[in-house]
Write an enzyme that holds these catalytic residues in place. Structure first.
Site, PDB file in Angstrom:
ATOM      1  CE  LYS A  11      -3.798   1.344   2.826  1.00 48.74           C
ATOM      2  NZ  LYS A  11      -4.754   1.558   4.050  1.00 48.74           N
ATOM      3  CB  SER A  24      -8.291   2.992   3.036  1.00 42.11           C
ATOM      4  OG  SER A  24      -7.202   2.418   3.902  1.00 42.11           O
ATOM      5  CB  SER A  33      -8.295  -0.029   5.438  1.00 39.25           C
ATOM      6  OG  SER A  33      -9.202   1.624   4.990  1.00 39.25           O
TER       7      SER A  33
END
Lengths: 600, 600
Positions: free
Chosen positions: A133, A208, A232
């Site tokens: 990420k 996310s 997330s």
């Protein structure tokens, strides 16, 4: 401040990203219109050789690692294959934020040479490409997390987990796209645009860590690292049909990330976890054991000391608990059904599953939201205003500057948290006092919804408040039958429940009869509608498909949107018992899918 | 508000306490004047039978547990002996706050009957009397922590650790006196008066778990449970010549205590630990293992999952590090000398000890103090004002109402904390990159000082900020020779260091020649001077000895005060590695004291 500044940064950032994809890895031209499910475009293109297609399509980390060890494959071959496939994934789903293809291939060559020279791999991650990420700092690369004011400011040192991955021989080749502010459940921002769900472009890729989810679902990555403070990791895993584990916050190193928050504020509220998404359940164990074996507590002082073997276990004959609803939003019929099927499969296989009654569970939703808002979002707005960047539309109606909570209010939140933590200890014993080995519950009260329509995070954020390790496990595809059932209108629990029910209201133009006619729907679904009012800078390659002037449809309330998505369940274990969670997931996975270790 | 209210509460509280000591357990009359070292009064009295004297004088938990198991002793006999001796300790040192003698003996009888009936003990704590700091809630008893407004409000449920101790068969027979607010390093308050150090009434018994320290030093308890957020277990352990371990905060259950703070505020700053004081190093392992085996994470959600065996270990040939000074206060010569001797003893025994250079260490003192003050002490003042209770004199010059820290300031404190935590990871490797198994350092920069003269908590609070497990180990008595050396005046580091040096300044009337004349000094020291201005309600039994009208001496600056005290060292391991700490302590203890397992 003029929006010129963020526009200029976004343009430069996107151009740089595009420029790092070698010309001969481009799908040029992209098929128009893109199909609902873009995954079949990979084998159709000539970017990947047949070997590269096989490497990326047919393996998990466990098998790739064995092939490197036995010298049947080199890290260079594997890394090149995944770089290429990630490049394709980027073109089809907007999933990347940083590209490290060239240095990654060089590193893979060096690792191959090291293995040849020493005869020793560094462990199971030796030579394995791993995607991260965007939040994780990699020295020399941005951690912009999709915000212009954080872009063009390369990290000066690696995140602790990055250092460990490098020591363990992993190859880092890309970072992945996120939601602006990390607070939205769709991965959409003004730097890189919106991450699209590869298997169904009408539904969200989640957030996310949505870029990770889409990339792994495209098999542009075999293992992705995200972060989870409300869901997330688990939400994009569910959206993309992947296995995932969000460990307790002290398990994997989190230190050294850009999370777009006031520095230090994270210590006052809920603790986020680093987590992982995989294509097989066994890779969860491989990864968590590899990190534990690397003494991560010597790199990140927040990591709890403890070997993988010391992280709990299920009993030989485990007892499962099932939590069917949180008392805030009643799961829609497909979600309830897949949970029912999972429980019945376990019972058929000879395992006992008891119903868990946890009235405290309904308090988590608002408590988690109070924690999320405790800083008043002022740091976020400061970051945005620095470049004139607006909020993304989904956040624009939800986020306002507020006064930060004071010490009394913060203390009160922790009193509520502690009270609930204590109350919830009770869920680990049944009425007869027997220990529950693991808990099964929904990931969300709805199937994978349309873009920008995720409704609440109570089912996932509860286990952040509790700091329990929790994972997702894809069970099966949505079927036409799943879309036939109705919830009784009389039982609406409140606002969240009412909005949730909107997600399965039938629109006038799609009847249950049409629902049974899948091929037609695939044509209908080729174009996905965006919520009105979306004005984001988007990847020009995908611009046609996110340009609101070409869509402007309202949300369809068309249940057929859920076809071509996976239904998943969540599995939960007590705090810091990641091995217990993994063993429970592995057992449930085997009951559901047989001994197959690949994602269903 | 009139001070009548707190006076009345204090009188009732003290009367109740006194009334719970059976008449025939009273030392009546107390010898006058009390000697400097009150411990020899125990065998001189007729309260304890010879058997009871032997039970309480000659055993640790390990050996008592074996005697119960082998049926050589009953819990009733052991409990009765310790109740009696605790009663004597109370009369001589003011160490108790709550007395449960009668129910304790009844419980011991029940446990004996259970063992007789079932043939099974509940484990190593079966039948063992254990004393607890007043903070731990025991249903039906006050947790007044020496503050009138918290008194006469019996706890409605047990602390988590209390429940576990009861399950494990321990016998709870008393709670012990603390410092008002828990923030002072002398255990002094207006409800119960001041805890006196049994081996040397001129020096402090330490705090805030000072009642525990004095009680165990009197052998009125064989194992005491305290709490430590700045040194509150380790400081009284040093003052009373005991072994102690303050584990990492998530190791022993802390939940269910009255700590006199705004509820929830503890989650925003430093995490306190439950800790223990023992008379043998092996009892530390016995206790920590017994609690780990009881699955404490099922009772207190803050406890980390993990067996005793999973809490680390030292290597077969461990490497030690020595941290000789914190850079804020230079240890006085006796402290430096005992650390030197410990290191040399290890080296002589064949172990390598490397010098640790940790410049970050000097930042802990002010950081810990900032955390302690973050709430502005408003809850404390509110509690005091409710009954018109004044601060104790030592706090009166130090504590003022302030505005609580805001969210920005709290966040900033955590940034400083995280930065230091990361920096300090470096101390666990030497310059050659070899792992340090354990660290040795001072407990304080001075020997056990006179009453109300403890100078700073930097050497102990650092390991609360870092959340490292840390223990104390008594090395030997102060000798006359220890008092001869001087620190160079030129090297004063600052205010803390200057005040620390005051503790070893020679007064005009005691020359080094007199120091060598111990018998004379014992006479001189029979009366201890209190700091001027002390006006506390005190235990009437001890009133003669704490009445300022009878003393009024200034602090003596008489180094001979340190005679009849123990010099100790602190041993430290990385976070959540309590077994590693214990093993290091056991090894050092054996090197220093041979195979003897009893406190030296």
């Amino acid at each position: 401040m003029s929006s010129q500044i963020y526009h200029a940064i976004a343009r430069r950032k996107l151009n740089t990203l595009q420029s790092l994809i070698p010309k001969n890895w481009l799908l040029d031209p992209l098929p128009e219109p893109l199909p609902l499910d873009v995954r079949p475009l990979v084998p159709k293109s000539t970017v990947l050789t047949p070997d590269e297609l096989s490497i990326t399509s047919s393996h998990d980390v466990t098998s790739l690692s064995q092939l490197i060890h036995s010298r049947a494959l080199t890290s260079e071959a594997i890394t090149t294959a995944f770089c290429k496939r990630a490049a394709i994934a980027q073109q089809l789903t907007n999933c990347l934020s940083e590209i490290l293809f060239l240095p990654a291939i060089e590193r893979a060559q060096a690792l191959d040479a090291e293995y040849k020279r020493t005869g020793k791999t560094r462990g199971p991650l030796h030579g394995i490409p791993i995607s991260l990420k965007d939040t994780y700092n990699i020295k020399g690369y941005d951690s912009s997390i999709g915000m212009a004011s954080l872009a063009e400011n390369p990290a000066k040192e690696n995140a602790a987990l990055v250092d460990i991955l490098l020591e363990q021989g992993a190859v880092l080749y890309c970072k992945t796209n996120v939601s602006q502010t990390l607070m939205a459940l769709d991965s959409h921002n003004h730097l890189f645009g919106r991450v699209m769900n590869p298997r169904n472009r009408r539904v969200t890729a989640g957030g996310s860590s949505g870029g990770e989810g889409a990339l792994v679902a495209m098999r542009g990555s075999v293992l992705g690292i995200g972060t989870d403070i409300g869901g997330s990791v688990r939400i994009p895993a569910m959206c993309n049909g992947l296995y995932s584990i969000k460990p307790s916050s002290q398990r994997l190193p989190f230190m050294g990330q850009e999370i777009g928050q006031l520095p230090g504020i994270d210590k006052l509220g809920l603790q986020a976890s680093a987590g992982l998404m995989t294509t097989s359940v066994r890779d969860c164990e491989l990864f968590l054991k590899a990190i534990a074996d690397a003494n991560p507590w010597e790199k990140d002082p927040n990591v709890a000391f403890g070997s993988w073997e010391g992280q709990g276990e299920i009993r030989r004959k485990p007892l499962f608990g099932v939590l069917r609803a949180d008392g805030i939003t009643t799961p829609l019929p497909p979600v309830a059904k897949v949970l029912y099927e999972t429980v019945e499969a376990l019972r058929t296989a000879g395992f006992e599953v008891v119903e868990i009654n946890a009235p405290g569970f309904k308090k988590y939703h608002s408590l988690a939201n109070s924690f999320f808002g405790m800083g008043g979002f002022n740091h976020t707005f400061d970051l945005l205003e620095r470049t004139g960047e607006p909020l993304i539309p989904w956040l624009d109606t939800r986020l306002r500057r507020k006064s930060p909570a004071d010490l009394m209010q913060l203390s009160e939140l922790h009193v509520r948290k502690s009270t609930l933590e204590k109350e919830m200890l009770g869920i680990w014993r049944d009425e007869k006092g027997r220990m529950i080995d693991a808990l099964i519950c929904p990931v969300a009260p709805h199937p994978v919804p349309e873009i920008d329509r995720w409704n609440g995070v109570g089912y996932t954020s509860a286990f952040v408040v509790l700091d329990y390790p929790a994972g997702t496990l894809p069970v099966r595809d949505v079927s036409n039958d799943d879309l036939m059932d109705e919830l009784p209108e009389s039982d609406v629990l409140g606002g969240w429940d009412s909005r949730n029910r909107d997600l399965c209201k039938l629109s006038s133009f799609v009847s249950p009869i049409i629902l049974s006619c899948t091929p037609l729907l695939h044509v209908l679904n080729t174009w996905f509608p965006l919520p009105s009012g979306v004005e984001a800078v988007v990847n020009p390659v995908l611009q046609d498909y996110t340009d609101p002037s070409k869509t402007g449809h309202p949300n369809t309330n068309d249940r057929s949107v859920y076809l071509n998505t996976k239904l998943s369940v969540q599995v939960v274990a007590p705090r810091l018992q990641e091995r217990r969670l993994y063993q429970a997931m592995a057992l449930i996975d085997e009951v559901l899918h047989g001994a197959s270790s690949e994602s269903p």
